[in-house]
Design an enzyme around this catalytic site. Structure first.
Site, mmCIF file in Angstrom:
data_model
loop_
_atom_site.group_PDB
_atom_site.id
_atom_site.type_symbol
_atom_site.label_atom_id
_atom_site.label_comp_id
_atom_site.label_asym_id
_atom_site.label_seq_id
_atom_site.Cartn_x
_atom_site.Cartn_y
_atom_site.Cartn_z
ATOM 1 N N ASP A 39 14.856 -7.016 -59.846
ATOM 2 C CA ASP A 39 14.201 -5.707 -59.862
ATOM 3 C C ASP A 39 15.095 -4.690 -59.143
ATOM 4 O O ASP A 39 14.769 -4.219 -58.065
ATOM 5 C CB ASP A 39 12.835 -5.828 -59.173
ATOM 6 C CG ASP A 39 12.095 -4.513 -59.081
ATOM 7 O OD1 ASP A 39 12.406 -3.597 -59.865
ATOM 8 O OD2 ASP A 39 11.212 -4.397 -58.212
ATOM 9 N N ASP A 75 23.899 -8.309 -51.370
ATOM 10 C CA ASP A 75 23.758 -7.655 -52.665
ATOM 11 C C ASP A 75 23.001 -8.572 -53.622
ATOM 12 O O ASP A 75 23.296 -9.766 -53.731
ATOM 13 C CB ASP A 75 25.149 -7.343 -53.220
ATOM 14 C CG ASP A 75 25.095 -6.821 -54.635
ATOM 15 O OD1 ASP A 75 24.649 -5.670 -54.824
ATOM 16 O OD2 ASP A 75 25.493 -7.564 -55.554
ATOM 17 N N GLU A 127 18.033 -8.261 -49.728
ATOM 18 C CA GLU A 127 18.043 -6.798 -49.682
ATOM 19 C C GLU A 127 19.270 -6.339 -48.917
ATOM 20 O O GLU A 127 19.505 -6.791 -47.802
ATOM 21 C CB GLU A 127 16.770 -6.257 -49.021
ATOM 22 C CG GLU A 127 16.719 -4.761 -48.894
ATOM 23 C CD GLU A 127 16.886 -4.035 -50.236
ATOM 24 O OE1 GLU A 127 17.719 -3.111 -50.304
ATOM 25 O OE2 GLU A 127 16.182 -4.408 -51.203
ATOM 26 N N SER A 149 7.122 -7.010 -53.541
ATOM 27 C CA SER A 149 7.192 -8.321 -54.187
ATOM 28 C C SER A 149 7.403 -9.487 -53.225
ATOM 29 O O SER A 149 6.753 -10.531 -53.388
ATOM 30 C CB SER A 149 8.264 -8.315 -55.274
ATOM 31 O OG SER A 149 9.506 -7.889 -54.784
ATOM 32 N N HIS A 179 3.673 -6.592 -60.742
ATOM 33 C CA HIS A 179 3.074 -7.517 -59.785
ATOM 34 C C HIS A 179 1.875 -8.263 -60.359
ATOM 35 O O HIS A 179 1.624 -9.414 -59.978
ATOM 36 C CB HIS A 179 2.695 -6.770 -58.510
ATOM 37 C CG HIS A 179 3.892 -6.303 -57.742
ATOM 38 N ND1 HIS A 179 3.860 -5.247 -56.851
ATOM 39 C CD2 HIS A 179 5.177 -6.755 -57.737
ATOM 40 C CE1 HIS A 179 5.064 -5.075 -56.343
ATOM 41 N NE2 HIS A 179 5.878 -5.972 -56.866
ATOM 42 N N HIS A 183 16.266 -8.183 -55.309
ATOM 43 C CA HIS A 183 16.280 -6.803 -54.811
ATOM 44 C C HIS A 183 14.910 -6.555 -54.171
ATOM 45 O O HIS A 183 14.054 -5.872 -54.722
ATOM 46 C CB HIS A 183 16.541 -5.807 -55.940
ATOM 47 C CG HIS A 183 17.872 -5.988 -56.613
ATOM 48 N ND1 HIS A 183 18.107 -6.982 -57.543
ATOM 49 C CD2 HIS A 183 19.027 -5.295 -56.497
ATOM 50 C CE1 HIS A 183 19.366 -6.893 -57.973
ATOM 51 N NE2 HIS A 183 19.944 -5.885 -57.355
#
Length: 283
Positions: free
Chosen positions: A166, A145, A120, A102, A18, A41
Site C-alpha cells: 500500500d 523501504d 515504514e 493497517s 481494510h 508501507h
C-alpha cells in the site's frame, strides 16, 4: 499524487481496503497453523481523527463515519463485524476519535502463534509505529523501504500469510513498480496471499496495471474496484482498487455479498459503482 496515510485516515479507500483485509485475516486465522503478515508501507499505526492532518479534509467523515452509521442486512453486517469491532476497540462511547491503520488492524487479528512485520521508512511515522507496537512479541516494526522489504522478508518461515502493499503513490513510478515487485515476490513465494491497493485517478493506469498482471503468469488474481460520485473538491480521490493474489476461496462470494451494501453506504445510496472480476484464474 500524495497519498500519505495521515491525511486520509479512515476515508472511503481505507474502508474498502481494510474491510477486505479483515476478511482475508479472518480466513487466515480460521486454521490453526501460524501465519505471518508483512505490511510493506505500514504508516504510523493509529491516527487521531482530530489531528490537523485528518481534519484538513475530514475525509473520514465520508468513510468510516458513514459506514458506522449505516444500516445493513444481517449477512453483510456479519462480514463487516470483525473490522468494525477492531475500529470500535480504539474508540469510546460510539464516538470516532481514532482510526487504526493497517498494522494495528492486523495486530487485532493475531493469535499468539502469528506474526507481523510492519515496514515504514518515513522517520516520524516509523517512530510512531515502533511506539505503538513496542512490547508485543508478535509484532516487529522495521524502518525500511517497503519495496526493499518485499524482497527481504519473503518467504516467511510460517509459509502461510499475507503481504499488504500500500505505497503512498507520491511518485508515478509506484504504478510501474507494483507489477514488477509482485512478480518478483511471487517467484519467491508462490503460495502467499498478496493484497495490492492502488488509487484510480487515471483509469488508463489501472488498466495498464491489469494488462501487465494478466500477462504475469500468476495463477489467481482477483480485482476489486469501486468508484464513488465525484466530490466537490476535484482533487479528492473517489475511486480505488485492490488486487488480491491467491485469495481465500470464500472471499469472492463474501465480497459479492458485501460490496453492494458497502458502496451504497459510502455513496449514500446514489451513484456508487463497483466491479469484481478475475484477471487470472477462476471465473
Amino acid at each position: 499524487m500524495n497519498y500519505r496515510h495521515a491525511f486520509h485516515a479512515g476515508n472511503f479507500a481505507d474502508v474498502i481496503k481494510h474491510a477486505t483485509l479483515a476478511r482475508v485475516l479472518a480466513h487466515l486465522r480460521s486454521k490453526p497453523a501460524p501465519f505471518r503478515v508483512i505490511d510493506t508501507h505500514a504508516g504510523a499505526g493509529i491516527y487521531d481523527l482530530a489531528s490537523a492532518e485528518a481534519a484538513r479534509g475530514g475525509e473520514w467523515r465520508d468513510g468510516i463515519a458513514r459506514l458506522v452509521a449505516a444500516e445493513m442486512p444481517g449477512p453483510a453486517q456479519a462480514l463487516l463485524a470483525p473490522y468494525l469491532d477492531a475500529v470500535a476497540s480504539f474508540n469510546r462511547s460510539n464516538t470516532l476519535t481514532a482510526y487504526p491503520g493497517s498494522p494495528i488492524l492486523v495486530r487485532s487479528f493475531l493469535r499468539p502463534q502469528d506474526r507481523l512485520i510492519a515496514c515504514e521508512l518515513e522517520p516520524s511515522s516509523a517512530g510512531a509505529l515502533t511506539r505503538y507496537l513496542r512490547g508485543d512479541a508478535r509484532c516487529k516494526a522495521i524502518a525500511i523501504d517497503g519495496w526493499t522489504a518485499l524482497n527481504a522478508y519473503i518467504p516467511p518461515k510460517e509459509r502461510r500469510g499475507l503481504v499488504l502493499i500500500d505505497p503512498a503513490f507520491e511518485e508515478a513510478a509506484d504504478f510501474r513498480r507494483l507489477p514488477e515487485a509482485l512478480e518478483a515476490a511471487h517467484r519467491k513465494w508462490a503460495g502467499g496471499i498478496y493484497a495490492l491497493w492502488y488509487p484510480r485517478k487515471d483509469s488508463r493506469a489501472s488498466e495498464v496495471l491489469a494488462a501487465r498482471l494478466r500477462r504475469s503468469g500468476i495463477g489467481k488474481i482477483l480485482r476489486i474496484e469501486i468508484t464513488l460520485p465525484p466530490p466537490e473538491n476535484p482533487d479528492r480521490l473517489h475511486a480505488c482498487g485492490l488486487i488480491v493474489v491467491n485469495p481465500p476461496w470464500m472471499l469472492e462470494g463474501e465480497l459479492k455479498l458485501l460490496f453492494p451494501h458497502l458502496v451504497a453506504a459510502l455513496a449514500r445510496g446514489t451513484g456508487g459503482t463497483w466491479r469484481l472480476d478475475w484477471l487470472a484464474g477462476e471465473r
